[in-house]
Design a protein around this motif. Structure first.
Motif, PDB file in Angstrom:
ATOM      1  N   GLY A 182      -0.535   7.118  -6.086  1.00 44.74           N
ATOM      2  CA  GLY A 182      -1.590   7.793  -5.318  1.00 44.74           C
ATOM      3  C   GLY A 182      -2.512   7.117  -4.666  1.00 44.74           C
ATOM      4  O   GLY A 182      -2.320   5.734  -4.495  1.00 44.74           O
ATOM      5  N   LEU A 183      -3.572   7.653  -4.034  1.00 44.51           N
ATOM      6  CA  LEU A 183      -4.274   7.120  -2.919  1.00 44.51           C
ATOM      7  C   LEU A 183      -5.308   5.761  -3.378  1.00 44.51           C
ATOM      8  O   LEU A 183      -5.422   4.816  -3.254  1.00 44.51           O
ATOM      9  N   VAL A 184      -5.729   6.451  -4.684  1.00 45.74           N
ATOM     10  CA  VAL A 184      -6.881   5.518  -5.461  1.00 45.74           C
ATOM     11  C   VAL A 184      -6.029   4.074  -5.633  1.00 45.74           C
ATOM     12  O   VAL A 184      -6.801   3.244  -5.816  1.00 45.74           O
TER      13      VAL A 184
ATOM     14  N   PHE B  22       0.784  -1.203   0.080  1.00 45.91           N
ATOM     15  CA  PHE B  22      -0.025   0.117  -0.148  1.00 45.91           C
ATOM     16  C   PHE B  22       0.927   1.260  -0.088  1.00 45.91           C
ATOM     17  O   PHE B  22       0.706   2.261  -0.909  1.00 45.91           O
TER      18      PHE B  22
ATOM     19  N   LEU C 196       1.127   3.900  -2.965  1.00 46.41           N
ATOM     20  CA  LEU C 196       0.530   5.329  -2.544  1.00 46.41           C
ATOM     21  C   LEU C 196       1.769   6.401  -2.786  1.00 46.41           C
ATOM     22  O   LEU C 196       1.377   7.312  -3.625  1.00 46.41           O
ATOM     23  N   GLN C 197       2.897   5.946  -2.659  1.00 46.27           N
ATOM     24  CA  GLN C 197       4.068   7.003  -2.954  1.00 46.27           C
ATOM     25  C   GLN C 197       4.265   7.156  -4.402  1.00 46.27           C
ATOM     26  O   GLN C 197       4.530   8.197  -4.996  1.00 46.27           O
TER      27      GLN C 197
ATOM     28  N   ALA D  23      -3.517   2.821  -4.667  1.00 44.73           N
ATOM     29  CA  ALA D  23      -3.038   1.978  -3.716  1.00 44.73           C
ATOM     30  C   ALA D  23      -4.237   1.295  -2.974  1.00 44.73           C
ATOM     31  O   ALA D  23      -3.955  -0.112  -2.614  1.00 44.73           O
ATOM     32  N   CYS D  24      -5.450   1.937  -2.900  1.00 44.47           N
ATOM     33  CA  CYS D  24      -6.631   1.199  -2.281  1.00 44.47           C
ATOM     34  C   CYS D  24      -7.073  -0.095  -3.173  1.00 44.47           C
ATOM     35  O   CYS D  24      -7.457  -0.940  -2.738  1.00 44.47           O
TER      36      CYS D  24
END
Length: 147
Positions: free
Chosen positions: A50-52, A42, A46-47, A54-55
């Motif tokens: 991005g967040l989406v 994750f 994420l790095q 990673a989820c």
């Protein structure tokens, strides 16, 4: 005889408790390992993306793990069902071959004539109980040997 049966039950229960404890410890260790691997994946995604993303990556990892667990469960369930069917067939064929033997039937009739029907009924009840316990013990032994 009864002492041996009780000792066998105690020993079997002890083995089952030990194996269950070991399986539980392995499951807890696997759970924490999976949690840390998912957290690492994750953070890496994420790095970079991005967040989406990673989820979605985390969801995909858990979905694949669920599919693997479901497939292994279904395979194990089918294998146990086949093994139970084979054991039942073997028990049925062994019982049928014994009752089809003419010498056994003649011996049984002679025993009934000698002892008498009224005295034979309690003996048959005890014999049936012993045969059931013996068959159950043999089936559990064959199930342990297959695993």
């Amino acid at each position: 005889m009864l002492q041996r049966l009780i000792a066998d039950v105690k020993e079997s229960t002890g083995h089952t408790v030990r194996l269950t404890t070991l399986a539980l410890a392995a499951a807890v260790g696997l759970f924490f390992t999976t949690c840390f691997l998912c957290a690492a994946a994750f953070v890496a995604v994420l790095q970079r993306y991005g967040l989406v993303a990673a989820c979605l990556t985390g969801a995909a990892i858990f979905f694949v793990a669920t599919l693997i667990a479901a497939a292994s469960y279904m395979a194990r369930k089918r294998a146990l069902a086949k093994q139970a069917a084979r054991a039942a067939e073997a028990t049925r064929s062994a019982a049928q071959s014994l009752f089809a033997d003419p010498m056994l039937l003649a011996s049984g009739l002679q025993v009934v004539r000698m002892i008498g029907v009224k005295r034979l009924v309690p003996l048959l009840a005890v014999g049936g109980l012993a045969l059931g316990l013996l068959a159950r013990g043999q089936m559990s032994d064959s199930a342990e040997a297959a695993e």
